[in-house]
Structures are given as structure tokens and as C-alpha cells.
Scaffold this motif. Sequence first.
Motif, PDB file in Angstrom:
ATOM      1  N   ARG A   1       0.808  -1.223   0.000  1.00 18.20           N
ATOM      2  CA  ARG A   1       0.000   0.000   0.000  1.00 18.20           C
ATOM      3  C   ARG A   1       0.839   1.271   0.000  1.00 18.20           C
ATOM      4  O   ARG A   1       0.410   2.293  -0.553  1.00 18.20           O
ATOM      5  N   VAL A   2       2.003   1.220   0.601  1.00 15.03           N
ATOM      6  CA  VAL A   2       2.827   2.422   0.708  1.00 15.03           C
ATOM      7  C   VAL A   2       3.790   2.561  -0.473  1.00 15.03           C
ATOM      8  O   VAL A   2       4.048   3.667  -0.942  1.00 15.03           O
TER       9      VAL A   2
ATOM     10  N   CYS B   1       1.210  -5.606  -7.354  1.00 10.77           N
ATOM     11  CA  CYS B   1       1.668  -5.461  -5.964  1.00 10.77           C
ATOM     12  C   CYS B   1       2.232  -6.780  -5.430  1.00 10.77           C
ATOM     13  O   CYS B   1       3.262  -6.788  -4.737  1.00 10.77           O
TER      14      CYS B   1
ATOM     15  N   THR C   1      -3.527  -4.201 -10.859  1.00  7.54           N
ATOM     16  CA  THR C   1      -2.841  -3.547  -9.742  1.00  7.54           C
ATOM     17  C   THR C   1      -2.545  -4.539  -8.625  1.00  7.54           C
ATOM     18  O   THR C   1      -1.458  -4.544  -8.050  1.00  7.54           O
TER      19      THR C   1
ATOM     20  N   LEU D   1       1.723   0.203  -4.540  1.00  8.85           N
ATOM     21  CA  LEU D   1       0.561   0.838  -5.177  1.00  8.85           C
ATOM     22  C   LEU D   1       0.922   2.143  -5.872  1.00  8.85           C
ATOM     23  O   LEU D   1       0.573   2.333  -7.048  1.00  8.85           O
ATOM     24  N   PRO D   2       1.643   3.070  -5.201  1.00  2.00           N
ATOM     25  CA  PRO D   2       2.074   4.277  -5.941  1.00  2.00           C
ATOM     26  C   PRO D   2       2.998   3.958  -7.108  1.00  2.00           C
ATOM     27  O   PRO D   2       2.934   4.611  -8.153  1.00  2.00           O
ATOM     28  N   LEU D   3       3.859   2.938  -6.947  1.00  4.60           N
ATOM     29  CA  LEU D   3       4.753   2.567  -8.035  1.00  4.60           C
ATOM     30  C   LEU D   3       3.978   2.051  -9.244  1.00  4.60           C
ATOM     31  O   LEU D   3       4.339   2.341 -10.396  1.00  4.60           O
ATOM     32  N   SER D   4       2.907   1.304  -8.990  1.00  5.29           N
ATOM     33  CA  SER D   4       2.100   0.792 -10.105  1.00  5.29           C
ATOM     34  C   SER D   4       1.472   1.935 -10.895  1.00  5.29           C
ATOM     35  O   SER D   4       1.374   1.874 -12.128  1.00  5.29           O
ATOM     36  N   ARG D   5       1.075   2.992 -10.210  1.00  2.81           N
ATOM     37  CA  ARG D   5       0.477   4.131 -10.910  1.00  2.81           C
ATOM     38  C   ARG D   5       1.513   4.887 -11.725  1.00  2.81           C
ATOM     39  O   ARG D   5       1.229   5.354 -12.830  1.00  2.81           O
ATOM     40  N   ARG D   6       2.731   4.986 -11.177  1.00  5.80           N
ATOM     41  CA  ARG D   6       3.790   5.696 -11.909  1.00  5.80           C
ATOM     42  C   ARG D   6       4.221   4.916 -13.152  1.00  5.80           C
ATOM     43  O   ARG D   6       4.593   5.514 -14.162  1.00  5.80           O
TER      44      ARG D   6
ATOM     45  N   SER E   1       2.485  -3.570 -16.324  1.00  5.29           N
ATOM     46  CA  SER E   1       2.598  -2.137 -16.586  1.00  5.29           C
ATOM     47  C   SER E   1       2.475  -1.799 -18.059  1.00  5.29           C
ATOM     48  O   SER E   1       2.399  -0.616 -18.408  1.00  5.29           O
TER      49      SER E   1
END
Length: 402
Positions: free
Chosen positions: A62-63, A139, A135, A66-71, A260
Motif C-alpha cells: 500500500r505504501v 503489488c 494492480t 501501489l504508488p509505483l504501479s500508478r507511476r 505495466s
Amino acid sequence: MEGLLNQWLWQPEYWLPPGITWKDMRMDEEMEKGSRYPLPRDLLLTLPLALCFIALRYVFERVIALPLSRRLGVRDRVRVRVAFIPKLEALYLKKRKQQPSQSDILGLEKRCSLTRRQIETWFRHRRNQDKPSSTKKFCEASWRFVFYLTAFSAGIASLIDTPWFWDLRECWQGYPKQTVAEAHYWYYILELGFYWSLLLCVSVDVKRKDFKEQIIHHIATIFLIGFSYCANYVRVGTLVMLVHDSSDFLLESAKMFNYSGWRKTCDVLFVMFAVVFLVTRLVVFPSRIVYTTLVDSLDFFKPCFGYYFLNTLLLVLQALHIFWAWLILRMVYKFVFLGKVERDERSDEESEIEEEKEEEECSWEQKKGTLNSKLASLANNCVLNNLTHQRRHMSYRMANTR
């Protein structure tokens, strides 16, 4: 309880070569500082450690993941949400992945006042709702990638200077009175704790086509790590773990880039993984590690139950390696002759044919809607043109009449 374990489970003739007892495995003053003899009770630490891994994974996904998947541009497929129909939902929860039978559909047609087509469409969309998103898969893959890469790096660093890393016969020199360095102790404990966490989370993780083989692999690995530690096969055990970690982090990184949408990077990593996997699992593992446990070890001690049990577990792993190598070679065939890896042969347990049907159905509905709107627009234009033409014709005739 300890007395029963000592009487039935920890009999030295089960685990140790003839003539060796557990008393011979106790600490003595001649041991090097930072070394120890392996004791079965040390493995109790792996159970709370597995829970710590699960908690750490929850935070990591989650920390960080998840942000890495969006980037990296991971996009989840938009799935149709079905209306809640109690009778259909009850049958779906009962059958899950199975298709409803003909009698079930006939009964639902009468009770729900729906057509056969509507019922089949509802079940297809309902199953798609429960399928894991890209996603979630990203993760999970990123968590395993971080662990395998860390474990492989730590394994190389701790084993590169050991004599048995270069000469496998050194695994048996002085067996079983071999001390275990602190680094190898933690290498063992952390690997076992991680595999415990994988086994505990298998019910909530993404299920793949080789789900049963994964369960067998986790159980065999846990037994192999635990047994080899208790019987002090630590030297050869560290090599087994290193061989497995050498290709696993490449597979997980390829999955990450696949989710990705980075196809070229995924293809390159997949080729690297395939080469490393086939070399380490089908060449190095059987010809070096299994050979030394089957043949070389007999030059240093007489076979016992532990000898047969260890080799049985190693052969089970080798059978799984052959199964996965077959899947990988199928993917290599697709890569060579089709120019890309179309999908992972160990992909999620999804009905991809149904998804294709759903996409075709949705695209057809969209195309049909677009076509209808264009036809309506064309018809309106034709009507307007006719009215305009008639009005001009009437005006022209009226002018001539005047």
C-alpha cells in the motif's frame, strides 16, 4: 509434549547418521565465535516471523507498490457491474467457477423472469467482477521481487567465501558436526519464515493455473528447509535456496513490467529468466546439488532415514522444475515464432475465452450503438434534405405561377 517429541519425532537414528546422537551436536568451547549448532527449537522463530512478513507485505503493497504501479502506468480493466439478484447470487456463491447447468438455468428462467441469454451474461459478468485486477497482481509480484532479490544478494554475499560454494564435496566434510555461521542461520530462518507466509496467504493471493503445483512446492520447500536445518544439511541447503532465488526475482520483475504494459522490457526480462531458469533448475540443480546429496555424501557417512528423506524432497522439487520448464518452453516458442510473449502460461486462473467473448460482445454493442446513431443521423439528414428540396421546389413553382 517435549518428552513425546524426543521419544517419537527426534530419535537420532531418524535424522543423523549411525553412531551420532544429539549430544554430539551440543555447543562446545572449540566453536568459533558467531557460530552455532542447529537446534530444532530454533525453527519456532519462523512462525511469528511469517506473521511479521505478512504485516510487512501489507504495508509495502500500500505504501510502495501501489504508488509505483500508478507511476509505471498499470491500468485495471473496467468490468461491468451486475445488478444484485439474490437467487442468481446464491447459485453463483455455491458454484463459483463452474458454469450453471441446463437445469439450473431453466429453473432460474422461471423464478427470476429472465431469459437464458440474460442469465448467462449475468454469470459471466459476475465471475469477471471477482477476477484480480492488474494492480493487485503487480503489488504481489513487486513484493516477491523485493524479497527474492534481497535474499539472492544476501545469499551470494554470505556464500561467496565459503569452501562448499566452489567445491560441493566440502558440504560433507566433518558432517554432521558442522557449525553454522550467524549469517547462514538468518538466511535459513528468513527463507523459512517467508515460505510460511506464502503458504498462509495462498488462499487470498491470485490463483494461477499451477495453483496445486505451487502448494506442493511451498510444502516441499518448508519441509526441506526445516528438515535440512534440524539434520544439519545447512551447507547444501544454502546452495539449494541460492539456486532457486537466482531466477525467481527475474520472473517477478518480468511480471511487473508485463502488468505495466512495458512489453519490450518484459520480453527481455523473460528471456533472461528463461535462460537462468533452464540452466539452474535443469542443469545445475540435478547435476551438481542432487548428485552431491545422492552420491558424494555416501563417501562421508552411511545412509540413514534422513538421507532418503532429503533426496526425496529434492527429487520432488526437480519434478516441479521439469513441469515449469515445459510451461516456460511453451512461452519461449510463442516468443520466438510470434515475436512476443502473449501471456504467462502460469497466468491467473481466469477464463480468458470468456473475457474475449465479453470484449467482443461489448465492442459489438458499442459498434451497434454507433452504427444506429449514424443511421439515425443519416436518416434525419435525408429527411431534412428532402424537406429542403421540396420546399425549394414549391417556392420555385410558386414563383413561376406568379
